[in-house]
Design an enzyme around this catalytic site. Structure first.
Site, PDB file in Angstrom:
ATOM      1  N   ASP A  55       0.032   4.825   5.876  1.00  0.00           N
ATOM      2  CA  ASP A  55      -1.177   5.404   6.449  1.00  0.00           C
ATOM      3  C   ASP A  55      -2.365   4.526   6.056  1.00  0.00           C
ATOM      4  O   ASP A  55      -2.184   3.466   5.478  1.00  0.00           O
ATOM      5  CB  ASP A  55      -1.349   6.858   5.995  1.00  0.00           C
ATOM      6  N   SER A  56      -3.575   5.006   6.350  1.00  0.00           N
ATOM      7  CA  SER A  56      -4.731   4.139   6.129  1.00  0.00           C
ATOM      8  C   SER A  56      -4.918   3.804   4.659  1.00  0.00           C
ATOM      9  O   SER A  56      -5.318   2.689   4.311  1.00  0.00           O
ATOM     10  CB  SER A  56      -5.997   4.777   6.704  1.00  0.00           C
TER      11      SER A  56
END
Lengths: 76, 142
Positions: free
Chosen positions: A34-35
């Site tokens: 994810d980010s």
């Protein structure tokens, strides 16, 4: 070798085995990065290789190979 | 504002479909189809919307005002420049609210973003940051 070090970084940050990572492994699709994972990976790679990775480049990273290619191109 | 969440949805569109059932019961505008802005941010016609997910849990926030949400496991590592998970989630939520997404340059620089968000701990071990939105927060499991 850049690929080996990148695999080490990814394995460490994402708690997976280096054996599971290849040059074609997709960061988001295969590793569910994810980010936060991406930021951690990029910053660790920057520290390891002494490169600054451009924002736009990070958006384009799909596979482990993409990261390796960028580092190899921009290493001093 | 409303936050719908589930741990049994495959994706945000499925969560939206379940949310729409609840929304139609209470007579509110539906989410309908979720589309994407060029930068990947989710869009729907009737609401300001923000989506976040972690470990199989998806959350979808709806508001009449710009809103950004981010959920993370509390024990995850964050870049040292961002200090702690509370600041990280506040930052993510804030940047989702402004519609810009996170910027590496800002992460590197660090900064205190905790005043940009409110924090909720209703799922054990997780922190949810909510930036923007309005009114009382209702969280609904669907």
């Amino acid at each position: 070798m850049v690929l080996e070090k990148v695999k080490q970084i990814i394995a460490g940050k994402m708690s997976i085995s280096e054996d599971e990572i290849t040059v074609d492994t997709k960061l988001k699709e295969d590793l569910q990065a994810d980010s936060l994972d991406m930021v951690e990976l990029v910053m660790a790679a920057e520290e390891e290789f002494g490169v600054e990775i451009e924002e736009d480049a990070v958006r384009e990273f799909v596979t482990v190979g993409d990261v390796v290619a960028y580092i190899e191109k921009n290493q001093k | 504002m409303l936050i719908f969440f589930s741990d049994t949805c495959a994706d945000s569109q499925e969560l939206a479909e379940r949310a729409d059932k609840a929304l139609s019961v209470i007579g509110k505008p539906l989410i309908g189809k979720i589309t994407k802005k060029e930068n990947g941010a989710p869009l729907c016609s009737n609401w300001n919307m923000s989506i976040t997910h972690t470990d199989g849990i998806i959350l979808l926030a709806l508001s009449s005002k710009p809103v950004g949400i981010d959920i993370e496991r509390e024990d995850r590592e964050v870049p040292s420049s961002m200090v702690d998970m509370k600041n990280w989630t506040a930052y993510e939520a804030y940047r989702k609210k402004t519609g810009e997404g996170i910027k590496l340059s800002e992460v590197r620089e660090g900064g205190d973003y905790t005043r940009e968000a409110e924090f909720h701990y209703f799922i054990d071990g997780y922190i949810l940051a909510v930036a923007g939105g309005e009114g009382a927060l209702f969280t609904i499991c669907v």
